[in-house]
Design a protein around this motif. Sequence first.
Motif, PDB file in Angstrom:
ATOM      1  N   LEU A 103       0.832  -1.205   0.000  1.00  0.00           N
ATOM      2  CA  LEU A 103       0.000   0.000   0.000  1.00  0.00           C
ATOM      3  C   LEU A 103       0.869   1.259   0.000  1.00  0.00           C
ATOM      4  CD1 LEU A 103      -2.354  -1.461   2.729  1.00  0.00           C
ATOM      5  CD2 LEU A 103      -2.925  -1.206   0.295  1.00  0.00           C
ATOM      6  N   HIS A 104       0.716   2.065  -1.025  1.00  0.00           N
ATOM      7  CA  HIS A 104       1.531   3.268  -1.176  1.00  0.00           C
ATOM      8  C   HIS A 104       1.150   4.345  -0.141  1.00  0.00           C
ATOM      9  CE1 HIS A 104      -1.722   5.671  -2.926  1.00  0.00           C
ATOM     10  NE2 HIS A 104      -2.049   4.632  -3.670  1.00  0.00           N
ATOM     11  N   ALA A 105       2.004   5.342  -0.043  1.00  0.00           N
ATOM     12  CA  ALA A 105       1.788   6.460   0.886  1.00  0.00           C
ATOM     13  C   ALA A 105       0.860   7.501   0.263  1.00  0.00           C
ATOM     14  CB  ALA A 105       3.127   7.095   1.233  1.00  0.00           C
ATOM     15  N   GLN A 106       0.425   8.454   1.093  1.00  0.00           N
ATOM     16  CA  GLN A 106      -0.438   9.540   0.624  1.00  0.00           C
ATOM     17  C   GLN A 106       0.252  10.319  -0.500  1.00  0.00           C
ATOM     18  OE1 GLN A 106      -1.101  12.925   3.304  1.00  0.00           O
ATOM     19  NE2 GLN A 106      -3.276  12.590   3.043  1.00  0.00           N
ATOM     20  N   GLY A 107      -0.487  10.586  -1.556  1.00  0.00           N
ATOM     21  CA  GLY A 107       0.055  11.358  -2.669  1.00  0.00           C
ATOM     22  C   GLY A 107       0.788  10.518  -3.700  1.00  0.00           C
ATOM     23  N   PHE A 108       0.926   9.202  -3.465  1.00  0.00           N
ATOM     24  CA  PHE A 108       1.721   8.361  -4.361  1.00  0.00           C
ATOM     25  C   PHE A 108       0.858   7.559  -5.322  1.00  0.00           C
ATOM     26  CE2 PHE A 108       4.916   9.698  -1.580  1.00  0.00           C
ATOM     27  CZ  PHE A 108       6.148   9.325  -2.085  1.00  0.00           C
ATOM     28  N   GLN A 109       1.545   6.921  -6.276  1.00  0.00           N
ATOM     29  CA  GLN A 109       0.913   6.057  -7.269  1.00  0.00           C
ATOM     30  C   GLN A 109       1.393   4.624  -7.041  1.00  0.00           C
ATOM     31  OE1 GLN A 109      -1.397   8.633  -8.417  1.00  0.00           O
ATOM     32  NE2 GLN A 109      -1.308   7.051  -9.991  1.00  0.00           N
ATOM     33  N   ALA A 110       0.503   3.683  -7.306  1.00  0.00           N
ATOM     34  CA  ALA A 110       0.820   2.279  -7.047  1.00  0.00           C
ATOM     35  C   ALA A 110       1.996   1.776  -7.878  1.00  0.00           C
ATOM     36  CB  ALA A 110      -0.413   1.422  -7.312  1.00  0.00           C
ATOM     37  N   ASP A 111       2.083   2.184  -9.158  1.00  0.00           N
ATOM     38  CA  ASP A 111       3.165   1.645  -9.995  1.00  0.00           C
ATOM     39  C   ASP A 111       4.521   2.209  -9.578  1.00  0.00           C
ATOM     40  OD1 ASP A 111       2.396   4.134 -10.956  1.00  0.00           O
ATOM     41  OD2 ASP A 111       2.584   3.610 -13.069  1.00  0.00           O
ATOM     42  N   SER A 112       4.563   3.472  -9.169  1.00  0.00           N
ATOM     43  CA  SER A 112       5.869   4.003  -8.749  1.00  0.00           C
ATOM     44  C   SER A 112       6.282   3.401  -7.402  1.00  0.00           C
ATOM     45  CB  SER A 112       5.877   5.529  -8.711  1.00  0.00           C
ATOM     46  OG  SER A 112       4.850   6.003  -7.889  1.00  0.00           O
ATOM     47  N   TYR A 113       5.306   3.123  -6.552  1.00  0.00           N
ATOM     48  CA  TYR A 113       5.622   2.411  -5.297  1.00  0.00           C
ATOM     49  C   TYR A 113       6.183   1.022  -5.626  1.00  0.00           C
ATOM     50  CZ  TYR A 113       4.622  -0.293  -1.006  1.00  0.00           C
ATOM     51  OH  TYR A 113       4.704  -1.130   0.076  1.00  0.00           O
ATOM     52  N   ALA A 114       5.525   0.316  -6.560  1.00  0.00           N
ATOM     53  CA  ALA A 114       5.989  -1.025  -6.949  1.00  0.00           C
ATOM     54  C   ALA A 114       7.413  -0.953  -7.491  1.00  0.00           C
ATOM     55  CB  ALA A 114       5.058  -1.617  -8.007  1.00  0.00           C
ATOM     56  N   ASN A 115       7.665   0.047  -8.353  1.00  0.00           N
ATOM     57  CA  ASN A 115       8.983   0.134  -8.983  1.00  0.00           C
ATOM     58  C   ASN A 115      10.056   0.622  -8.026  1.00  0.00           C
ATOM     59  OD1 ASN A 115       8.088  -0.828 -11.469  1.00  0.00           O
ATOM     60  ND2 ASN A 115       7.282   1.190 -12.030  1.00  0.00           N
ATOM     61  N   GLY A 116       9.656   1.243  -6.937  1.00  0.00           N
ATOM     62  CA  GLY A 116      10.619   1.706  -5.937  1.00  0.00           C
ATOM     63  C   GLY A 116      11.039   0.608  -4.965  1.00  0.00           C
ATOM     64  N   HIS A 117      10.453  -0.572  -5.111  1.00  0.00           N
ATOM     65  CA  HIS A 117      10.794  -1.682  -4.204  1.00  0.00           C
ATOM     66  C   HIS A 117      11.160  -2.921  -4.988  1.00  0.00           C
ATOM     67  CE1 HIS A 117       9.728   0.515  -0.620  1.00  0.00           C
ATOM     68  NE2 HIS A 117       8.706   1.016  -1.300  1.00  0.00           N
ATOM     69  N   ASP A 118      11.699  -3.914  -4.283  1.00  0.00           N
ATOM     70  CA  ASP A 118      12.176  -5.139  -4.926  1.00  0.00           C
ATOM     71  C   ASP A 118      11.174  -6.280  -4.838  1.00  0.00           C
ATOM     72  OD1 ASP A 118      14.522  -4.758  -6.199  1.00  0.00           O
ATOM     73  OD2 ASP A 118      15.776  -5.052  -4.414  1.00  0.00           O
ATOM     74  N   PHE A 119       9.948  -5.976  -4.455  1.00  0.00           N
ATOM     75  CA  PHE A 119       8.992  -7.067  -4.217  1.00  0.00           C
ATOM     76  C   PHE A 119       8.775  -7.909  -5.481  1.00  0.00           C
ATOM     77  CE2 PHE A 119       7.302  -3.923  -0.935  1.00  0.00           C
ATOM     78  CZ  PHE A 119       7.995  -4.519   0.102  1.00  0.00           C
ATOM     79  N   GLY A 120       8.705  -7.238  -6.645  1.00  0.00           N
ATOM     80  CA  GLY A 120       8.487  -7.964  -7.896  1.00  0.00           C
ATOM     81  C   GLY A 120       9.610  -8.958  -8.168  1.00  0.00           C
ATOM     82  N   ASN A 121      10.872  -8.525  -8.002  1.00  0.00           N
ATOM     83  CA  ASN A 121      12.017  -9.423  -8.236  1.00  0.00           C
ATOM     84  C   ASN A 121      12.024 -10.577  -7.256  1.00  0.00           C
ATOM     85  OD1 ASN A 121      12.992  -7.920 -10.352  1.00  0.00           O
ATOM     86  ND2 ASN A 121      14.234  -6.600  -9.019  1.00  0.00           N
ATOM     87  N   PHE A 122      11.770 -10.263  -5.988  1.00  0.00           N
ATOM     88  CA  PHE A 122      11.733 -11.340  -4.995  1.00  0.00           C
ATOM     89  C   PHE A 122      10.532 -12.249  -5.247  1.00  0.00           C
ATOM     90  CE2 PHE A 122      14.344  -8.423  -2.212  1.00  0.00           C
ATOM     91  CZ  PHE A 122      15.488  -9.212  -2.266  1.00  0.00           C
ATOM     92  N   GLY A 123       9.448 -11.687  -5.762  1.00  0.00           N
ATOM     93  CA  GLY A 123       8.270 -12.493  -6.104  1.00  0.00           C
ATOM     94  C   GLY A 123       8.613 -13.493  -7.191  1.00  0.00           C
ATOM     95  N   GLN A 124       9.431 -13.060  -8.154  1.00  0.00           N
ATOM     96  CA  GLN A 124       9.876 -13.964  -9.221  1.00  0.00           C
ATOM     97  C   GLN A 124      10.750 -15.072  -8.625  1.00  0.00           C
ATOM     98  OE1 GLN A 124       9.084 -13.705 -12.786  1.00  0.00           O
ATOM     99  NE2 GLN A 124       9.865 -15.778 -12.499  1.00  0.00           N
ATOM    100  N   ALA A 125      11.638 -14.694  -7.707  1.00  0.00           N
ATOM    101  CA  ALA A 125      12.561 -15.685  -7.125  1.00  0.00           C
ATOM    102  C   ALA A 125      11.849 -16.650  -6.173  1.00  0.00           C
ATOM    103  CB  ALA A 125      13.691 -14.962  -6.385  1.00  0.00           C
TER     104      ALA A 125
END
Length: 389
Positions: A103-125
């Motif tokens: 869940l992103h912070a106030q004023g943010f967008q979900a895709d930029s929050y996703a891209n600012g973290h490694d969850f996707g890469n770790f999700g792949q692994a």
Amino acid sequence: MSAWQSVHVLLQCVLAVGTPHVAQDSQHWMREAREKLQGPHNASIGCGSATGFSAWGGSQDPNEGFEGWVYLMVMDYKLVNRSFYLQVPQDLGQRAAPVLIGLHAQGFQADSYANGHDFGNFGQALGFVSVFPQGLDDAVPGGSDLGTGWNVGTAGDNQTCIGDEVMADCYASCWEQNQCGRCNWSGCYDERLFIVSIIEAISAVLCIDHSRIYVTGESNGGMLAHYLVQSLPGVFAAVAPWFGSPLLGYGLGAQFELVRDSKDCRQTAMLQLHGRDDDVMPIAGGVAGNKWIYEPLNKIQQGWAAVHDCDTTASPTKTYWDGGTSNFHCFDYKSCSSGRRIMRCYYDGGHMDLPDNGVADQITLWFLLQYRLDDSWNPWAETETLQVV
Ligand SMILES: *[C@@H]1O[C@H](CO)[C@@H](O)[C@H](O)[C@H]1NC(C)=O
Ligand SMILES: *[C@@H]1O[C@H](CO)[C@@H](O)[C@H](O)[C@H]1NC(C)=O
Ligand SMILES: *[C@@H]1O[C@H](CO)[C@@H](O)[C@H](O)[C@H]1NC(C)=O
Ligand SMILES: *[C@@H]1O[C@H](CO)[C@@H](O)[C@H](O)[C@H]1NC(C)=O
């Protein structure tokens, strides 16, 4: 403390000291996570009949994975078009995948929050699905606007702020539901309904594990993470709010769900990460920025520790990530009879700061992926047939 407890604590210390921990060793925590994920799972209706992502503009082959926006019409107090950003790893196979909701912070967008973290890469692994819901901004035209954000169930409550300065005009969805007040700051759509709708939608399209749904979030997103585990008790196996604290009166839930539904709340483990110098949502709670009033972090955790029947006070605990340039250190309430943990970690930094070297993503995943709902537990059994289009 009884003699037995002292021996127990002593034993834990000896064990902790005796365990060789390699700091920053991502392989080590990932190996631990993989072992945990070998355990039993509780498959969603999408297992065996996964249809691929063509309805969402992706491939028909579920093994090709997916990354992109998904839109969802939700019947809130009125019909509303909502969205989330989804990252599904490739070659997921037929094994039911855990789900991480971020869940992103106030004023943010979900895709930029996703891209600012490694969850996707770790999700792949590690084979989990990441879901990043998008908060809405329906500020009235010409009014003062705090941007996208989350309704955490406090709208219209005049006790959560001080002073008379205009913080924001009342958002349209609050106007329309008579929830304006002196402490306006977000919209008034029902985020619980939104999150449940997302889980139902992905359960039908993907093969997911209902016993491993996790939630994390930053700042206002961390506040929403608190609100979700309080108000949807027993749905999430673990929660990790980052620098997000409930407002005054909401530490144990708006309806004191931690007391009312303590049996269900015992299904959820908790890790909180917080910068020591956060002056927007201070660790100590109280009035911040001359406006909002927050619960103290240790009181929130004491409430959860009581629910889980843990020790009454927190004590230092070792992790793979201790020390470093951010002076990262953790504490937990030991001996919880629920078999789960209530833990917090502090590091040098202010609001929205993270500990160096990706520590926050790693410890969050290491913590969350350890837990699953009890075997006999499936809060989705009755709702799973619901179709959300
Ligand atoms: C929801 O909004 C998106 C983005 O604006 C749009 O592409 C989509 O068609 C909308 N869905 C419906 C059912 O209106
Ligand atoms: C809350 O919203 C109402 C309606 O827009 C506005 O009149 C009021 O000043 C707002 N209050 C604060 C403290 O911003
Ligand atoms: C909160 O304050 C507003 C005035 O700013 C008032 O209209 C509203 O009734 C109050 N809400 C409650 C629940 O007392
Ligand atoms: C899965 O959920 C069902 C209820 O729908 C429950 O009976 C079963 O024990 C659960 N299995 C596991 C492994 O959690």
